[in-house]
Scaffold this motif. Structure first.
Motif, PDB file in Angstrom:
ATOM      1  N   UNK A 174      15.063  25.833 -41.166  1.00  0.00           N
ATOM      2  CA  UNK A 174      16.103  24.901 -41.598  1.00  0.00           C
ATOM      3  C   UNK A 174      15.519  23.930 -42.612  1.00  0.00           C
ATOM      4  N   UNK A 175      16.330  23.344 -43.469  1.00  0.00           N
ATOM      5  CA  UNK A 175      15.816  22.334 -44.405  1.00  0.00           C
ATOM      6  C   UNK A 175      15.357  21.086 -43.658  1.00  0.00           C
ATOM      7  N   UNK A 176      14.383  20.397 -44.236  1.00  0.00           N
ATOM      8  CA  UNK A 176      13.904  19.157 -43.623  1.00  0.00           C
ATOM      9  C   UNK A 176      15.007  18.103 -43.692  1.00  0.00           C
ATOM     10  N   UNK A 177      14.997  17.126 -42.802  1.00  0.00           N
ATOM     11  CA  UNK A 177      16.064  16.118 -42.796  1.00  0.00           C
ATOM     12  C   UNK A 177      16.135  15.340 -44.108  1.00  0.00           C
ATOM     13  N   UNK A 178      17.305  14.865 -44.485  1.00  0.00           N
ATOM     14  CA  UNK A 178      17.432  14.047 -45.703  1.00  0.00           C
ATOM     15  C   UNK A 178      16.526  12.816 -45.619  1.00  0.00           C
ATOM     16  N   UNK A 179      15.849  12.545 -46.695  1.00  0.00           N
ATOM     17  CA  UNK A 179      14.931  11.412 -46.736  1.00  0.00           C
ATOM     18  C   UNK A 179      13.500  11.791 -46.461  1.00  0.00           C
ATOM     19  N   UNK A 180      13.277  12.960 -45.847  1.00  0.00           N
ATOM     20  CA  UNK A 180      11.915  13.396 -45.566  1.00  0.00           C
ATOM     21  C   UNK A 180      11.284  14.118 -46.755  1.00  0.00           C
ATOM     22  N   UNK A 181      12.082  14.402 -47.784  1.00  0.00           N
ATOM     23  CA  UNK A 181      11.516  15.032 -48.977  1.00  0.00           C
ATOM     24  C   UNK A 181      10.674  14.026 -49.748  1.00  0.00           C
ATOM     25  N   UNK A 182       9.684  14.537 -50.471  1.00  0.00           N
ATOM     26  CA  UNK A 182       8.873  13.671 -51.326  1.00  0.00           C
ATOM     27  C   UNK A 182       9.639  13.417 -52.626  1.00  0.00           C
ATOM     28  N   UNK A 183       9.851  12.161 -52.994  1.00  0.00           N
ATOM     29  CA  UNK A 183      10.724  11.855 -54.136  1.00  0.00           C
ATOM     30  C   UNK A 183       9.972  11.874 -55.466  1.00  0.00           C
ATOM     31  N   UNK A 184      10.738  12.012 -56.534  1.00  0.00           N
ATOM     32  CA  UNK A 184      10.214  11.748 -57.871  1.00  0.00           C
ATOM     33  C   UNK A 184      10.194  10.236 -58.072  1.00  0.00           C
ATOM     34  N   UNK A 185       9.097   9.724 -58.628  1.00  0.00           N
ATOM     35  CA  UNK A 185       8.978   8.279 -58.823  1.00  0.00           C
ATOM     36  C   UNK A 185       9.495   7.869 -60.202  1.00  0.00           C
ATOM     37  N   UNK A 186       8.939   8.477 -61.247  1.00  0.00           N
ATOM     38  CA  UNK A 186       9.447   8.259 -62.601  1.00  0.00           C
ATOM     39  C   UNK A 186       8.948   9.395 -63.488  1.00  0.00           C
ATOM     40  N   UNK A 187       9.861   9.929 -64.268  1.00  0.00           N
ATOM     41  CA  UNK A 187       9.499  11.043 -65.143  1.00  0.00           C
ATOM     42  C   UNK A 187       8.943  12.207 -64.342  1.00  0.00           C
ATOM     43  N   UNK A 188       7.831  12.788 -64.796  1.00  0.00           N
ATOM     44  CA  UNK A 188       7.232  13.904 -64.062  1.00  0.00           C
ATOM     45  C   UNK A 188       6.360  13.464 -62.892  1.00  0.00           C
ATOM     46  N   UNK A 189       6.195  12.166 -62.691  1.00  0.00           N
ATOM     47  CA  UNK A 189       5.331  11.653 -61.631  1.00  0.00           C
ATOM     48  C   UNK A 189       6.086  11.678 -60.306  1.00  0.00           C
TER      49      UNK A 189
END
Length: 346
Positions: A174-189
Motif C-alpha cells: 500500500x502507499x505510505x500515509x500522506x505526509x510521510x513522503x519526503x518533500x521537495x524543498x526548492x527546485x531540484x533540492x
C-alpha cells in the motif's frame, strides 16, 4: 625528468580517457559519429532541462557508492548492496503504513521513524556478513553476496502475498500515509538530497579526522600491521559493514519515500544501483570523497545515455560499456600494471 613525471596523468584520468577513446572507436565501427554521441551525453546530463533527472539518478547511485566505499577503504568488499537496499526500502514502506494504523502520528515523524528503522535493519543485515567472516570463516565477499538472495526473496514474497496492495494488479505494498513522503524543498533540492549530503559529510569527516577512520585506512593498507598496532579488526569489520548497510538502507528509504511512495518488487534492484555504486567505489579506490564524485560521474553518464538513445538512436548500453572499460583499466593499473597489494608490502 622529474617535472615530466609530475605532469603525467594519474591512473583514473588515464582510464577515463582510454574508455572514451575505445567508445569512440566502437561508435565509428558501427557507423555513428562519436563527437555527436558524446555531445548528446553531456547535454542529456547537464543541460538545464535535464539537470533534475541527473540529480534524481545521482542520489541513489552516490549513496550506494558511499556504501561500497566504506568497507573497501578497509580492504573489505561488500557485494550485498542489493539485499541491503531492498531491506531498507521494504522497512521504510511497511513501518509508516502499519505504525499509522496503530498510532496517529504526524507525517514527518512517521518518515523519520521509517528512515531510522530502515537504516538499522539494513545495517544489521550487512553486519551478518562480517559475523560470517569473523565467527564462521566465511569470506565476506561470499557471505555478503549470498545474503542478498534471502533478502530479495523474503521481501518479494511479503510484497506479493501478505502485504500486497490488493487494489492493484502489481506486486507492491500500500502507499505510505500522506505526509510521510519526503518533500521537495526548492527546485531540484529534496529532503533526500539533504539527508544524503549530511551522511556524506559525516563519512568524510570520520574518514579524515577521527581515529576510527585512520584505523580503517591502516587496515586497508596492511591488515597485519593494523592488528599489530592494536586495531581490533573483528569489531572494525562489524562496524564498517553496519555503516555500509545503514547507508544502503537510507538509499532504499529515500527512493521509496521520495519517488515511489510504496515498496515495489524489483524497483530497487533493476536499476543496478549496487553494481554501479561498487564500480564508482573501485574507481575511487575506496576514498569516500572520490567515491561521491565517481558516483555522480556515473549517474551523469547513465542519464546522458538515455538522452543519447532518445535523440540519435545510439543504444544507452554504450554508457554501461564505458563504465566497464574505465573500471577494467583502473583494475589493470592497480592489479596487473605494477601496483603493490597488501601482501607485497613489508
Amino acid at each position: 625528468m622529474e617535472r615530466l613525471k609530475s605532469l603525467r596523468p594519474g591512473p583514473v584520468p588515464l582510464a577515463i580517457l582510454s574508455g572514451l577513446v575505445i567508445g569512440a572507436l566502437m561508435l565509428l565501427v558501427s557507423g555513428d559519429n562519436p563527437l555527436v554521441a558524446y555531445r548528446e551525453i553531456v547535454e542529456g546530463a547537464f543541460a538545464p532541462r535535464n539537470w533534475r533527472n541527473t540529480l534524481s539518478w545521482a542520489i541513489p547511485l552516490v549513496g550506494m557508492s558511499l556504501a561500497a566505499a566504506i568497507p573497501l577503504r578497509g580492504g573489505m568488499v561488500n557485494l550485498g548492496g542489493d539485499g541491503q537496499i531492498v531491506i531498507g526500502g521494504f522497512v521504510a514502506a511497511v513501518v509508516p503504513i502499519y505504525l499509522a494504523d496503530a498510532v496517529p502520528l504526524p507525517g514527518f515523524l512517521l518518515a523519520a521513524i521509517a528512515i531510522l528503522c530502515a537504516m538499522l535493519a539494513s545495517g544489521l543485515w550487512a553486519a551478518l556478513a562480517a559475523l560470517g567472516e569473523t565467527r564462521l570463516g566465511i569470506p565476506m565477499l561470499i557471505s555478503s553476496l549470498l545474503l542478498s538472495y534471502p533478502a530479495i526473496g523474503l521481501t518479494s514474497w511479503a510484497t506479493g502475498f501478505p502485504l500486497r496492495d490488493t487494489s492493484t494488479g502489481l506486486t507492491q505494498t500500500r502507499p505510505v500515509p500522506p505526509g510521510a513522503e519526503l518533500p521537495e524543498l526548492f527546485g531540484p533540492v529534496t529532503m533526500g538530497l539533504v539527508l544524503l549530503t549530511i551522511v556524506v559529510a559525516a563519512v568524510i569527516y570520520v574518514d579524515r579526522r577521527t581515529v576510527p577512520g585512520y584505523e580503517l585506512r591502516m587496515r586497508g593498507l596492511n591488515r597485519r600491521f593494523a592488528e599489530y598496532g592494536g586495531v581490533r579488526t573483528e569489531r572494525q569489520a562489524l562496524g564498517a559493514m553496519f555503516a555500509s548497510g545503514a547507508i544502503a538502507g537510507l538509499v532504499g528509504a529515500i527512493v521509496v519515500l521520495e519517488v515511489h511512495h510504496r515498496f515495489q518488487n524489483g524497483a530497487l534492484v533493476s536499476p543496478s544501483y549496487t553494481w554501479s555504486g561498487l564500480m564508482a567505489a573501485l574507481l575511487a579506490g575506496g576514498n569516500p570523497a572520490r567515491a561521491v564524485l565517481a558516483g555522480f560521474f556515473f549517474a551523469a553518464l547513465q542519464t546522458g545515455g538515455f538522452a543519447m538513445q532518445r535523440e540519435i538512436q545510439v543504444p544507452r548500453v554504450l554508457s554501461m560499456v564505458l563504465q566497464a572499460i574505465i573500471i577494467l583499466f583502473v583494475s589493470l593499473r592497480y592489479g596487473v600494471g605494477g601496483g603493490r597489494g597488501p601482501k607485497d608490502r613489508p
